[in-house]
Design an enzyme around this catalytic site. Structure first.
Site, PDB file in Angstrom:
ATOM      1  N   ASP A 179      -4.934  -9.970   1.702  1.00  0.00           N
ATOM      2  CA  ASP A 179      -4.846  -8.530   2.473  1.00  0.00           C
ATOM      3  C   ASP A 179      -5.482  -8.381   3.579  1.00  0.00           C
ATOM      4  O   ASP A 179      -6.521  -8.044   3.734  1.00  0.00           O
ATOM      5  CB  ASP A 179      -5.549  -7.653   1.226  1.00  0.00           C
ATOM      6  CG  ASP A 179      -5.166  -6.242   1.735  1.00  0.00           C
ATOM      7  OD1 ASP A 179      -4.633  -5.911   2.905  1.00  0.00           O
ATOM      8  OD2 ASP A 179      -5.603  -5.212   1.000  1.00  0.00           O
ATOM      9  N   ASP A 229      -4.101  -2.670   6.677  1.00  0.00           N
ATOM     10  CA  ASP A 229      -4.541  -1.566   6.061  1.00  0.00           C
ATOM     11  C   ASP A 229      -3.632  -0.487   6.668  1.00  0.00           C
ATOM     12  O   ASP A 229      -3.725  -0.535   8.222  1.00  0.00           O
ATOM     13  CB  ASP A 229      -5.921  -1.183   6.159  1.00  0.00           C
ATOM     14  CG  ASP A 229      -6.757  -1.813   4.834  1.00  0.00           C
ATOM     15  OD1 ASP A 229      -6.384  -1.917   3.700  1.00  0.00           O
ATOM     16  OD2 ASP A 229      -7.792  -2.611   5.409  1.00  0.00           O
ATOM     17  N   SER A 242       6.289 -19.896  -1.729  1.00  0.00           N
ATOM     18  CA  SER A 242       6.507 -21.442  -1.558  1.00  0.00           C
ATOM     19  C   SER A 242       5.871 -22.292  -2.725  1.00  0.00           C
ATOM     20  O   SER A 242       5.132 -21.393  -3.526  1.00  0.00           O
ATOM     21  CB  SER A 242       5.390 -21.826  -0.116  1.00  0.00           C
ATOM     22  OG  SER A 242       6.035 -21.230   0.887  1.00  0.00           O
ATOM     23  N   GLU A 262       0.842  -1.250   0.088  1.00  0.00           N
ATOM     24  CA  GLU A 262      -0.087   0.128  -0.097  1.00  0.00           C
ATOM     25  C   GLU A 262       0.624   1.239   0.040  1.00  0.00           C
ATOM     26  O   GLU A 262       0.787   1.972  -0.798  1.00  0.00           O
ATOM     27  CB  GLU A 262      -0.962   0.153   1.270  1.00  0.00           C
ATOM     28  CG  GLU A 262      -2.010  -0.962   0.957  1.00  0.00           C
ATOM     29  CD  GLU A 262      -2.929  -0.798   2.467  1.00  0.00           C
ATOM     30  OE1 GLU A 262      -2.750   0.325   3.109  1.00  0.00           O
ATOM     31  OE2 GLU A 262      -3.594  -1.832   2.855  1.00  0.00           O
TER      32      GLU A 262
END
Length: 790
Positions: free
Chosen positions: A299, A302, A227, A159
């Site tokens: 996600d 924030d 991975s 972000e």
């Protein structure tokens, strides 16, 4: 069974526990109850990894300064901001039945060994503590749940990087910095967000909390690690049994990041790898079901940007008024100094990581992983004893963090994929950029577990994940986003190419794919050299070497060395520079130094050391229209520069060129960095292992990211292939060894085998275990002492 026997009296045990250590250092623990089993696991983990465990705990709780001094106060304060601070009853309940009891037993075992060290340091104190002149501490079982900063989390760094790129370089530059999935996603700056208020160091405290401070080369990454895992149905294997493979990619560490163990008690018989400081197994099998994981980059973070009250910098605009931050005051103990009293500030969204009172602004990180049930990997306690695919899926509903692509395979041939994570729901915004903290951008709870897609028994007979965008067409339902920050699909595409091509896979074949060094970027870039002719000798030298190369980044390949130097150091920066040239200032401020602006912009868009590049950016630039014919000269010029670069390092004789001569594994113990920060002129020999040549790159299945000096920084130090149903046919590797004690024969005994892509049998049946046992440890009940009750 052969070898010596050692005995320990351990407070808290109900019955004796037997530990059989095989010749690869894997401990096989046999107990009469789960309580005894996990207590023995904690005792044995401390016996082999006590300093690693102590450092894990101190870094996570913010207690480094207590033993290392004032240089670590900032790290300690940062770590304390990101501790779990909620209700502990709610926390333990979130993991499911038995997790708190398992944690209590494990910590009791750790503490029993710590007590042993205190009582007889001449015999039991590991040399790391002696080198740093301090003693290990006792634990509380809540430590396992309160510590959160050792996981892999997303996407607050992206972000901020995205916001700063948009602000300083514009939207075209952001499209060159990182590809967002699904392709075609458009960025929208949230209403009310002032990009100019963001300081460059807004995440400094976050980085201090989440990055180990003891390595001078340690730096936060925008897209850390990665991975691979895959599962093959019976129809795709030589034995007619499923195969499950997993090779997590993390930072290369000394000692190893993961620990293998076999835990056996009534109702549980699980073997595989886990975090050394946590009870249980997260990757392995239990004689019924095999399971493995890769990052599913949900996600869960924030960055909130607040407008603060000019009269009170700790009050921020929220809704129709002002809301006061919460302050927690704590004392940080400091070795050889008075404790440091510090204030920790929190908003309703999370810890405050930066304040700018001169701009009436403050910034906080909201992180799903600070909620109940989100301690990294502790959720594996709920699934490691699942004996059926359905039971495994049910257990995953409790999984919190980090987000994982969980794959599984049962002996009856059933196999599948089920991502697991708590996914925040964002209504009307997508989490790609920081947002105002005024109440406009709030989470609307979390997706239900059933809202995430899954697959069982695919028609192709195989499935694989490599952190790539793997959501099915039409997802998400209801408009909820998982993330737009996925990894490049390079590793997955190579896995898919290989897995689809054969129907006779063996466990050994899977190990070969785990260590596959085919570079898809090389395969796709090399054809651009066809038809080009170099005028300079060094350019002709480069063309001749690369035109006869198969695109494999093997350690012995001179062409691989040239390609990697060319691609990373020369070609990609040149492509970016040309793509950015139209955006360089031609009038106004900065116009007098457009070249300087381009150099700075290229640095901003170039991945940090150790990070994988996204070849899609480069291929898109290579495929762009070239009406002026600039591409050919750019390719030749940069290739000539790369030849000169390699010649300067490896000499003029191409017979001496080899990728492994540049690209080497150099494992360094944390004690080396800690002593260096103290000004020590020398470190113990056991702090460093010999450098060994390595193949691969961050873009190959055999992942091997590297730093500016080409030293390998990350990759699969642990690998596992499970022969599902033929359990003793499973294979594993754990570099550099199973023990973290420099005095142990298993401290670095697997290092060379790992570096040269080997594997060893992960034996499971009691008869096979006894046949491979080199020594035996017996833990017997002993009276409880006050220090073991914690």
């Amino acid at each position: 069974m052969k070898g010596e026997t050692a005995s320990f009296a351990v407070p808290g045990l109900g019955e004796p526990v037997e530990i059989l250590v095989d010749r690869w250092g894997v401990p096989h623990l046999y107990a009469g109850s789960r309580a005894d089993l996990f207590l023995a696991q904690g005792f044995n983990a401390a016996r082999e990894r006590l300093f690693q465990l102590d450092l894990w705990r101190r870094r996570g709780l913010g207690l480094l300064s207590e033993v290392l001094g004032a240089d670590y106060v900032e790290h300690d304060r940062a770590a304390r901001l990101f501790l779990y601070r909620g209700d502990m009853a709610e926390e333990w309940a979130a993991y499911g039945p038995g997790t708190r009891e398992m944690a209590r037993s494990f910590v009791a075992g750790v503490n029993a060994y710590v007590t042993l060290v205190h009582e007889d340091p001449s015999r039991f104190l590991p040399p790391e503590f002696a080198a740093l002149d301090y003693a290990p501490a006792h634990w509380h079982h809540s430590d396992l749940a309160r510590i959160r900063t050792h996981g892999l989390f997303y996407n607050v760094r992206q972000e901020v990087a995205r916001a700063l790129t948009l602000r300083d370089l514009g939207p075209r530059a952001e499209e060159l910095r990182k590809v967002r999935d699904p392709l075609g996603h458009r960025l929208t700056v949230p209403e009310g967000l002032d990009l100019d208020v963001l300081p460059e160091d807004v995440l400094r405290v976050y980085d201090l909390a989440t990055t180990p401070p003891w390595s001078p080369r340690a730096q936060p990454s925008q897209s850390p690690d990665g991975s691979n895992n895959w599962v093959l149905a019976p129809s795709k294997t030589a034995t007619g049994r499923p195969l499950l493979a997993n090779d997590p990619h993390r930072a290369l560490t000394l000692p190893s990041l993961r620990a293998l163990a076999h835990l056996s008690a009534p109702g549980l018989d699980v073997i595989g790898a886990g975090e050394p400081a946590l009870p249980g197994i997260s990757i392995g099998h239990n004689g019924h079901l095999a399971f493995g994981l890769t990052i599913f980059p949900v996600d869960q973070e924030d960055l909130y940007v607040y407008r603060t009250d000019p009269r009170d910098p700790h009050a921020y605009a929220y809704g129709d008024g002002w809301e006061r931050m919460t302050c927690v005051t704590e004392e940080i103990p400091v070795r050889d100094a008075e404790p440091v009293r510090t204030k920790l500030w929190f908003t309703r969204h999370g810890p405050v990581v930066r304040e700018r009172p001169e701009r009436d602004a403050a910034f906080a990180v909201r992180a799903a992983w600070l909620g109940p049930g989100m301690a990294p990997y502790l959720g594996s306690a709920g699934y490691m004893d699942a004996t059926t695919p359905d039971a495994f899926i049910r257990a995953l509903r409790r999984w919190g963090a980090p987000g994982e692509n969980q794959v599984y395979a049962a002996a009856d041939g059933t196999m599948g994929w089920c991502p697991a994570a708590q996914v925040p729901r964002r209504r009307g915004w997508d989490g790609t950029l920081p947002v105002p903290g005024d109440g406009t951008y709030e989470w609307d709870g979390f997706l239900h577990a059933g809202d995430l897609p899954s697959t069982r028994d695919p028609a192709a007979g195989w499935l694989a994940t490599a952190n790539q965008y793997n959501l099915p067409s039409g997802y998400p339902r209801g408009g909820w986003q998982v993330t737009h920050d996925w990894y490049a699909p390079t590793r997955y595409e190579r896995c898919a190419e290989a897995l689809a091509a054969r129907d006779d896979w063996s466990a050994e074949d899977c190990v070969r794919l785990q260590t596959d060094y085919v570079s898809l970027p090389a395969r796709r870039i090399l054809p651009r050299l066809a038809g080009l002719r170099g005028e300079r000798l060094r350019t002709r030298t480069g063309l001749e070497l690369l035109r006869g190369w198969d695109g494999r980044l093997t350690a012995g390949s001179g062409a691989a060395a040239l390609f990697q130097v060319w691609y990373r150091r020369h070609l990609r920066p040149a492509l970016l520079r040309e793509a950015l040239r139209p955006s360089a200032p031609s009038t106004g401020p900065g116009a007098e130094d457009a070249e300087g602006w381009l150099r700075a912009a290229v640095r901003r868009l170039t991945p940090a050391d150790g990070e994988a590049m996204d070849p899609r950016v480069d291929l898109r630039l290579l495929d762009a229209p070239d009406p002026e014919g600039r591409l050919g000269p750019l390719l030749l010029d940069t290739l000539g520069e790369a030849v000169a670069d390699v010649t300067a390092v490896l000499g003029p004789d191409q017979e001496d060129w080899a990728w492994g001569a540049l690209h080497r594994a150099r494992l360094v113990h944390p004690v080396a960095g800690l002593l260096a920060r103290q000004g020590a002129e020398a470190v113990p020999d056991w702090c460093r292992l010999d450098a060994l040549p390595r193949g691969g790159s961050a873009e190959t299945v055999g992942a091997a990211g590297y730093l500016a000096d080409f030293a390998q920084s990350d990759g699969a130090s642990f690998r596992m292939v499970v022969d599902v149903g033929g359990w003793d046919g499973s294979l594993a590797m754990n570099s550099p060894g199973q023990s973290g004690d420099p005095r142990s024969a298993h401290y670095a005994d697997l290092y060379r085998a790992w570096a040269f892509d080997g594997a060893f049998p992960l034996v499971y049946s009691r008869s096979r275990v006894e046949g491979e046992t080199t020594h035996r440890i017996v833990l017997s009940p002993a009276p409880v002492t006050p220090s073991s009750r914690r």
